[in-house]
Design a protein around this motif. Structure first.
Motif, short mmCIF file in Angstrom:
data_model
loop_
_atom_site.label_atom_id
_atom_site.label_comp_id
_atom_site.label_asym_id
_atom_site.label_seq_id
_atom_site.Cartn_x
_atom_site.Cartn_y
_atom_site.Cartn_z
N PRO A 1 -22.27 -49.77 -6.91
CA PRO A 1 -21.78 -49.96 -5.54
C PRO A 1 -20.31 -50.38 -5.49
O PRO A 1 -19.60 -50.07 -4.55
N VAL A 2 -19.89 -51.10 -6.49
CA VAL A 2 -18.47 -51.41 -6.69
C VAL A 2 -18.12 -50.89 -8.08
O VAL A 2 -19.00 -50.70 -8.90
N PRO A 3 -16.87 -50.64 -8.37
CA PRO A 3 -16.53 -50.10 -9.69
C PRO A 3 -17.11 -50.97 -10.83
O PRO A 3 -17.21 -52.19 -10.70
N TYR A 4 -17.48 -50.31 -11.91
CA TYR A 4 -18.02 -51.00 -13.09
C TYR A 4 -16.97 -51.99 -13.59
O TYR A 4 -15.87 -51.58 -13.98
N GLN A 5 -17.30 -53.28 -13.54
CA GLN A 5 -16.34 -54.33 -13.90
C GLN A 5 -16.96 -55.37 -14.83
O GLN A 5 -16.69 -56.55 -14.70
N VAL A 6 -17.80 -54.94 -15.74
CA VAL A 6 -18.43 -55.87 -16.67
C VAL A 6 -17.38 -56.35 -17.66
O VAL A 6 -16.76 -55.56 -18.36
N VAL B 1 -24.71 -56.83 -13.06
CA VAL B 1 -24.10 -55.74 -12.31
C VAL B 1 -25.15 -55.12 -11.39
O VAL B 1 -26.31 -54.97 -11.76
N ASP B 2 -24.72 -54.79 -10.18
CA ASP B 2 -25.57 -54.08 -9.23
C ASP B 2 -25.44 -52.58 -9.49
O ASP B 2 -24.34 -52.10 -9.81
#
Length: 107
Positions: free
Chosen positions: A3-8, A16-17
């Motif tokens: 839902p939002v950019p992958y930011q792990v 992460v969603d």
């Protein structure tokens, strides 16, 4: 998709969603956690309890691991037991002009 950019930041300590979009247009939602992340959340929130809807725990949150676990849930036929269906491509992503799976797959 995310839902939002992958930011792990740390694949071993994060959450992460995700939205899982199937070829038939169904969209499912879930949140992926690592055990270390849950431990850290528990310690910072006084450790009384931890709860999250549509939660799945993974060893790590690398994009490869996420892809593999989604494929496994699908092949085991349990995706709809692990995550919640939140609608269809049209109902969830109409604000982006997406109406079916082909719009998502080209994203």
């Amino acid at each position: 998709m995310f839902p939002v950019p992958y930011q792990v930041r740390d694949i071993y300590n994060d959450n992460v969603d995700i939205n899982i979009v199937l070829e038939n247009g169904e969209v499912y939602f879930g949140t992926l956690f690592t055990l270390q992340n849950i431990k850290d959340i528990m310690e910072s929130d006084s450790g009384i309890y931890f709860w999250s809807t549509d939660m799945l725990i993974l060893n790590d949150l690398s994009q490869e691991s996420i892809s593999n676990v989604i494929k496994k849930l699908l092949s085991d036929g349990i995706l709809n037991q692990v995550f919640s269906k939140i609608g269809t491509v049209e109902s969830v992503f109409s604000h982006l002009g997406w109406n079916d799976y082909s719009d998502i797959s080209s994203y």
